[in-house]
Enzyme design. Structure first.
Site, PDB file in Angstrom:
ATOM      1  N   HIS A  31       3.909  -7.449  -3.104  1.00  0.00           N
ATOM      2  CA  HIS A  31       3.729  -8.286  -1.914  1.00  0.00           C
ATOM      3  C   HIS A  31       4.693  -9.470  -1.864  1.00  0.00           C
ATOM      4  O   HIS A  31       4.606 -10.298  -0.962  1.00  0.00           O
ATOM      5  CB  HIS A  31       2.281  -8.785  -1.808  1.00  0.00           C
ATOM      6  CG  HIS A  31       1.329  -7.676  -1.504  1.00  0.00           C
ATOM      7  ND1 HIS A  31       1.076  -7.250  -0.226  1.00  0.00           N
ATOM      8  CD2 HIS A  31       0.599  -6.887  -2.324  1.00  0.00           C
ATOM      9  CE1 HIS A  31       0.213  -6.237  -0.267  1.00  0.00           C
ATOM     10  NE2 HIS A  31      -0.093  -6.006  -1.528  1.00  0.00           N
ATOM     11  N   LYS A  56       5.923  -2.007   1.772  1.00  0.00           N
ATOM     12  CA  LYS A  56       5.285  -3.170   2.390  1.00  0.00           C
ATOM     13  C   LYS A  56       6.322  -3.880   3.263  1.00  0.00           C
ATOM     14  O   LYS A  56       6.641  -3.378   4.326  1.00  0.00           O
ATOM     15  CB  LYS A  56       4.631  -4.016   1.312  1.00  0.00           C
ATOM     16  CG  LYS A  56       3.362  -3.265   0.857  1.00  0.00           C
ATOM     17  CD  LYS A  56       2.738  -3.684  -0.417  1.00  0.00           C
ATOM     18  CE  LYS A  56       1.508  -2.802  -0.645  1.00  0.00           C
ATOM     19  NZ  LYS A  56       1.115  -2.700  -2.037  1.00  0.00           N
ATOM     20  N   SER A  96      -2.608  -9.123  -4.449  1.00  0.00           N
ATOM     21  CA  SER A  96      -2.679  -8.353  -3.206  1.00  0.00           C
ATOM     22  C   SER A  96      -3.926  -8.627  -2.379  1.00  0.00           C
ATOM     23  O   SER A  96      -3.901  -8.482  -1.165  1.00  0.00           O
ATOM     24  CB  SER A  96      -2.583  -6.865  -3.515  1.00  0.00           C
ATOM     25  OG  SER A  96      -3.600  -6.471  -4.415  1.00  0.00           O
TER      26      SER A  96
HETATM   27  C1  LIG Z   1       0.396  -1.728  -2.762  1.00  0.00           C
HETATM   28  C2  LIG Z   1       0.504  -2.111  -4.183  1.00  0.00           C
HETATM   29  C3  LIG Z   1       0.913  -1.170  -5.140  1.00  0.00           C
HETATM   30  C4  LIG Z   1       1.094   0.274  -4.820  1.00  0.00           C
HETATM   31  O1  LIG Z   1       2.275   0.495  -4.139  1.00  0.00           O
HETATM   32  P1  LIG Z   1       2.425   1.832  -3.295  1.00  0.00           P
HETATM   33  O2  LIG Z   1       3.861   1.944  -3.052  1.00  0.00           O
HETATM   34  O3  LIG Z   1       1.621   1.627  -2.056  1.00  0.00           O
HETATM   35  O4  LIG Z   1       1.875   2.946  -4.143  1.00  0.00           O
HETATM   36  C5  LIG Z   1       1.113  -1.619  -6.441  1.00  0.00           C
HETATM   37  N1  LIG Z   1       0.879  -2.897  -6.781  1.00  0.00           N
HETATM   38  C6  LIG Z   1       0.467  -3.808  -5.885  1.00  0.00           C
HETATM   39  C7  LIG Z   1       0.233  -5.217  -6.325  1.00  0.00           C
HETATM   40  C8  LIG Z   1       0.244  -3.443  -4.559  1.00  0.00           C
HETATM   41  O5  LIG Z   1      -0.195  -4.338  -3.683  1.00  0.00           O
END
Ligand SMILES: *Cc1c(COP(=O)(O)O)cnc(C)c1O
Length: 386
Positions: free
Chosen positions: A203, A234, A175
């Site tokens: 991602h 995302k 990320s």
């Molecule tokens: C954003 C993210 C999360 C968390 O997801 P949310 O739905 O925002 O709680 C978990 N793992 C990774 C790799 C992320 O980038």
């Protein structure tokens, strides 16, 4: 006490504050009373504001209410939840899918159900914080391996008692770095040594792979990685997360995963929005084409200007700076020049690796990218980075 701790953070340029936008997420947003180019959102395909996605949220909210009213296992499972889970399973070619309230909860809830005290977890050093928290909460012994280093994983696997339950944990797309986990090698190592591989594809979902199924599709290792986790907040522009996998596994999560069981079901509107977004991901591959073209244009431009970039292969384009104060100063200059891309500092990234994490979406126009590159040039000169 609070003041003293906050002062310690401030002394290291590590204070965080909320920066409220004045408009919806998009290629440009309103901030401090003016329009700026947004280069930090994870809404990679612009689906948070896509008319079909917004419509689906409105319709489901009108039909089923603003909230689900209870946890999933009591009376919070409504038609939108069932539709989203069957669509996710069909999309990912698995028997079943389970939706969680967020990616953070999905990671806590799945890791703690897969492994407990007595087990061993091997996690990539750059794993997302929610994975690390899930590993800690599980009570299993927890070892970190060097980023993307399969030889290190292998040596740790060889050193353990071979019948010890073992979980290998990794992001699909990292990320904060934008590079990929070596999934084919990790999957073979897991198979050879009787370990289980857990991939968080937050991602990758929606953007990686020819059909947008994620990093596992990108590498063509669906057969070797029978389950994984991804998020809905995302590229899918909504909120929440999912685990897809075999029916028995999903049934086991429904029965054991505390962050699934002991929380109110996600709101019908949010869930319906995610299902509509999944339809767009499948029917409008042009968005992925535009995303990758934009990513290429911005990455090439930043490299040409002479910034030190992380070895990324995704729309996450980290400009490495190091010092937290310098990263903050650069972000402030960028804002002055009309680009919103905040500094990412420890503990989100390791010490002395502060950066500007630039992201681009399918909805930026080429002129906006060129305008942003001009801003990066000016801000880089003003802060002595270039
Ligand atoms: C954003 C993210 C999360 C968390 O997801 P949310 O739905 O925002 O709680 C978990 N793992 C990774 C790799 C992320 O980038």
């Amino acid at each position: 006490m609070f003041r003293k701790r906050l002062q310690q953070l401030a002394d290291h340029s590590l204070t965080r504050r909320l920066m409220a936008l004045g408009s919806a997420t998009g290629p440009t947003v309103q901030f401090r009373g003016r329009q700026v180019i947004l280069l930090s959102s994870n809404d990679y395909l612009g689906l948070a504001t896509h008319p079909d996605v917004v419509q689906a949220a409105v319709r489901a909210t009108e039909q089923y209410g603003a909230g689900a009213g209870a946890s999933r296992l009591v009376c919070g499972t409504l038609p939108p939840h069932q539709l989203l889970e069957s669509s996710l399973a069909a999309f990912q070619h698995t028997e079943s899918a389970l939706v969680f309230g967020s990616g953070y909860l999905a990671n806590l809830g799945t890791i703690t159900s897969l492994i407990q005290r007595g087990g061993l977890i091997l996690a990539d050093r750059l794993c997302h914080a929610s994975l690390i928290d899930g590993c800690r909460l599980s009570g299993a012994n927890f070892r970190v391996f060097r980023h993307g280093d399969c030889a290190h994983v292998e040596s740790l696997l060889k050193r353990r008692r071979s019948d010890r339950p073992t979980l290998i944990v990794t992001d699909g797309v990292f990320s904060m770095d934008g590079d990929l986990a070596p999934l084919p090698d990790l999957a073979s190592l897991a198979a050879q040594h009787g370990a289980t591989l857990y991939v968080d594809d937050a991602h990758g979902t929606g953007i990686m792979g020819p059909m947008g199924r994620g990093t596992i599709e990108h590498f063509g290792v669906e057969a070797q990685i029978p389950f994984h986790m991804g998020t809905l907040g995302k590229a899918l522009g909504s909120s929440g997360a999912y685990v897809v996998g075999p029916h028995d596994m999903i049934d086991y999560l429904i029965n054991t995963s505390r962050p699934f069981i002991f929380t109110t079901a996600p709101p019908p509107g949010t869930v319906a929005a995610a299902a509509a977004a999944l339809t767009v991901v499948q029917n409008d591959p042009e968005r992925r084409t535009r995303l990758w073209a934009n990513r290429h244009r911005l990455f090439e431009g930043l490299q040409r200007l002479g910034f030190r970039m992380a070895p990324t292969v995704s729309p996450i384009l980290p400009i490495l700076i190091g010092d937290a104060a310098k990263a903050l100063a650069f972000a402030e200059q960028l804002l002055t020049q009309g680009v919103f891309a905040p500094a990412i500092r420890p503990p989100t990234v390791p010490n002395e690796t502060s950066r500007i994490r630039v992201t681009v979406t399918s909805e930026h126009r080429p002129e906006q990218i060129d305008e942003a590159l001009h801003a990066f040039d000016l801000a880089g000169q003003a802060t002595g980075l270039l």
